[in-house]
Write a protein that holds these residues in place. Structure first.
Motif, short mmCIF file in Angstrom:
data_model
loop_
_atom_site.label_atom_id
_atom_site.label_comp_id
_atom_site.label_asym_id
_atom_site.label_seq_id
_atom_site.Cartn_x
_atom_site.Cartn_y
_atom_site.Cartn_z
N PHE A 69 0.83 -1.20 0.00
CA PHE A 69 0.00 0.00 0.00
C PHE A 69 0.86 1.26 0.00
O PHE A 69 0.63 2.19 -0.79
N VAL A 70 1.88 1.28 0.83
CA VAL A 70 2.78 2.45 0.88
C VAL A 70 3.54 2.58 -0.44
O VAL A 70 3.76 3.69 -0.93
N GLU A 71 3.91 1.46 -1.02
CA GLU A 71 4.58 1.50 -2.32
C GLU A 71 3.69 2.14 -3.38
O GLU A 71 4.15 2.96 -4.19
N LEU A 72 2.40 1.81 -3.37
CA LEU A 72 1.45 2.40 -4.32
C LEU A 72 1.26 3.89 -4.05
O LEU A 72 1.15 4.69 -4.99
N LEU A 73 1.19 4.27 -2.79
CA LEU A 73 1.09 5.69 -2.46
C LEU A 73 2.30 6.44 -2.98
O LEU A 73 2.19 7.56 -3.50
N ASP A 74 3.46 5.82 -2.85
CA ASP A 74 4.70 6.45 -3.31
C ASP A 74 4.68 6.67 -4.82
O ASP A 74 5.33 7.59 -5.33
N LYS A 75 3.93 5.84 -5.53
CA LYS A 75 3.83 5.95 -6.98
C LYS A 75 2.62 6.79 -7.42
O LYS A 75 2.31 6.85 -8.61
N ALA A 76 1.95 7.42 -6.48
CA ALA A 76 0.77 8.25 -6.77
C ALA A 76 -0.33 7.44 -7.46
O ALA A 76 -1.04 7.95 -8.33
N ASN A 77 -0.48 6.20 -7.03
CA ASN A 77 -1.50 5.34 -7.61
C ASN A 77 -2.89 5.84 -7.23
O ASN A 77 -3.19 6.00 -6.03
N PRO A 78 -3.78 6.12 -8.21
CA PRO A 78 -5.10 6.68 -7.88
C PRO A 78 -5.93 5.81 -6.94
O PRO A 78 -6.59 6.33 -6.04
N THR A 79 -5.90 4.49 -7.13
CA THR A 79 -6.71 3.62 -6.27
C THR A 79 -6.25 3.69 -4.82
O THR A 79 -7.07 3.77 -3.90
N ALA A 80 -4.94 3.68 -4.60
CA ALA A 80 -4.42 3.75 -3.23
C ALA A 80 -4.71 5.11 -2.61
O ALA A 80 -5.10 5.21 -1.44
N LEU A 81 -4.53 6.17 -3.38
CA LEU A 81 -4.80 7.51 -2.86
C LEU A 81 -6.28 7.68 -2.53
O LEU A 81 -6.63 8.27 -1.50
N GLU A 82 -7.17 7.17 -3.38
CA GLU A 82 -8.61 7.25 -3.11
C GLU A 82 -8.95 6.50 -1.83
O GLU A 82 -9.76 6.96 -1.02
N LEU A 83 -8.35 5.33 -1.65
CA LEU A 83 -8.60 4.54 -0.45
C LEU A 83 -8.20 5.32 0.79
O LEU A 83 -8.95 5.38 1.78
N LEU A 84 -7.03 5.93 0.77
CA LEU A 84 -6.56 6.69 1.92
C LEU A 84 -7.41 7.93 2.16
O LEU A 84 -7.57 8.38 3.30
#
Length: 353
Positions: A69-84
């Protein structure tokens, strides 16, 4: 370890409603989707069986391991950012330590490419799907002869028309290569049925057929084979039927039902993503729940033509790029920021293990 093992207080760190319910776009027909974050048991984290993601059989429930999850946030992944960024009643469970991850800390100018990149892909797909809907291809692929043209008396016409007009069966023709002329052939007619006329093509072949023509036979015309055009056609035919095999028939029937020739649900999400991305750069935050429900559902219902929807998308893309130019968001996260946050969280969560 599976989805059923995730319970609040037992490995589960975050669980939210996602998709149309989180966006405020749900209708009675909408499925419920759930996304979340989990913590692996300590031995699994250190051992050989690391699990980055868990999902149920229908993928309606999908959960990321904290590191993933943190790896995806680091990549500005839309799904992870929306979840957070999900708030309110759509947050079913949030471990107190997850409050240390604030979505504003992860927003950078990289969001332009991750949010708009998906949108641009969907725009291309919309154009491609529109072409497929309005230009269906027959299941039986056309043969080489459909791309052959007879040249005589200073003009050309299709082989099929020429054969019909002259009463000459294509199967009795013979071809010989013309030197220094690409895809041009001298054409002869085996009028006596001696057997040296091999015809123009063979079933499933991608080339014309050449024959051993007896000496002294007169050239009756010349044949041009549009080889490049045939190669393109074969590639398009294969792509079309691959798409038919893979397509979601329920979604496709919806596309046919509204009559606009594009996947309206995909284009609704395209506009949504572009609007959310623009808000990131103008407001400095990510708004998951959408304020323009009626408009977006009208797009989903196919009340706009493809040209209108594409124009709306282009307008939003231009607005996004203008907002990025003026934004004071950092270009990227500081080196080591993501890893530092992950290490801090894991140290607390695995304390004493």
């Amino acid at each position: 370890m599976n989805v059923e093992d995730l319970r609040p207080g037992r490995h589960l760190l975050l669980e939210c409603r996602s998709g149309s319910h989180a966006y405020g776009l749900a209708t009675p027909e909408s499925d419920e989707d759930f996304r979340g974050v989990f913590l692996l048991p300590y031995d699994r984290l250190l051992g050989l069986h690391y699990t980055a993601q868990l999902a149920d059989a229908t993928n309606d429930r999908s959960y990321y391991e904290l590191g993933r999850f943190v790896e995806l946030l680091d990549k500005a992944n839309p799904t992870a950012l929306e979840l957070l960024a999900t708030t309110g009643v759509d947050v079913l469970y949030r471990h107190p330590l997850m409050n240390q991850l604030q979505v504003a800390d992860w927003l950078t100018k990289a969001c332009r490419d991750t949010f708009a990149g998906y949108a641009i892909t969907q725009i291309r797909k919309a154009r491609g799907l529109n072409k497929k809907v309005h230009n269906p291809m027959p299941e039986q692929r056309a043969g080489v002869e459909a791309f052959c043209y007879v040249i005589e008396h200073g003009r050309s016409q299709s082989l099929a028309d020429w054969s019909h007009q002259t009463g000459t069966p294509a199967a009795t023709l013979a071809l010989a290569k013309v030197d220094h002329a690409r895809d041009l052939y001298a054409m002869y007619h085996d009028s006596s049925g001696a057997g040296w006329g091999q015809g123009v093509s063979r079933p499933q072949s991608n080339q014309v057929v050449l024959s051993d023509v007896p000496k002294g036979q007169p050239v009756i015309a010349y044949l041009s084979f549009n080889k490049d055009g045939y190669s393109t056609y074969c590639r398009d035919h294969r792509a079309y039927w691959d798409w038919v095999e893979r397509r979601n028939d329920a979604r496709y029937l919806g596309t046919l039902a509204h009559g606009q020739g594009y996947d309206a649900k995909n284009m609704m999400h395209t506009l949504r993503l572009l609007e959310m991305a623009t808000e990131i750069f103008t407001e400095g935050r990510l708004n998951v729940r959408r304020p323009n429900r009626e408009f977006l559902l009208a797009v989903k219902a196919g009340r706009y033509t493809l040209d209108e929807v594409l124009e709306l998308a282009e307008e939003r893309l231009a607005a996004l790029d203008a907002a990025v130019t003026k934004s004071e968001l950092p270009e990227e996260l500081p080196v080591g920021f993501a890893e530092g946050r992950l290490v801090e969280l894991r140290r607390v969560l695995y304390d004493g293990q």
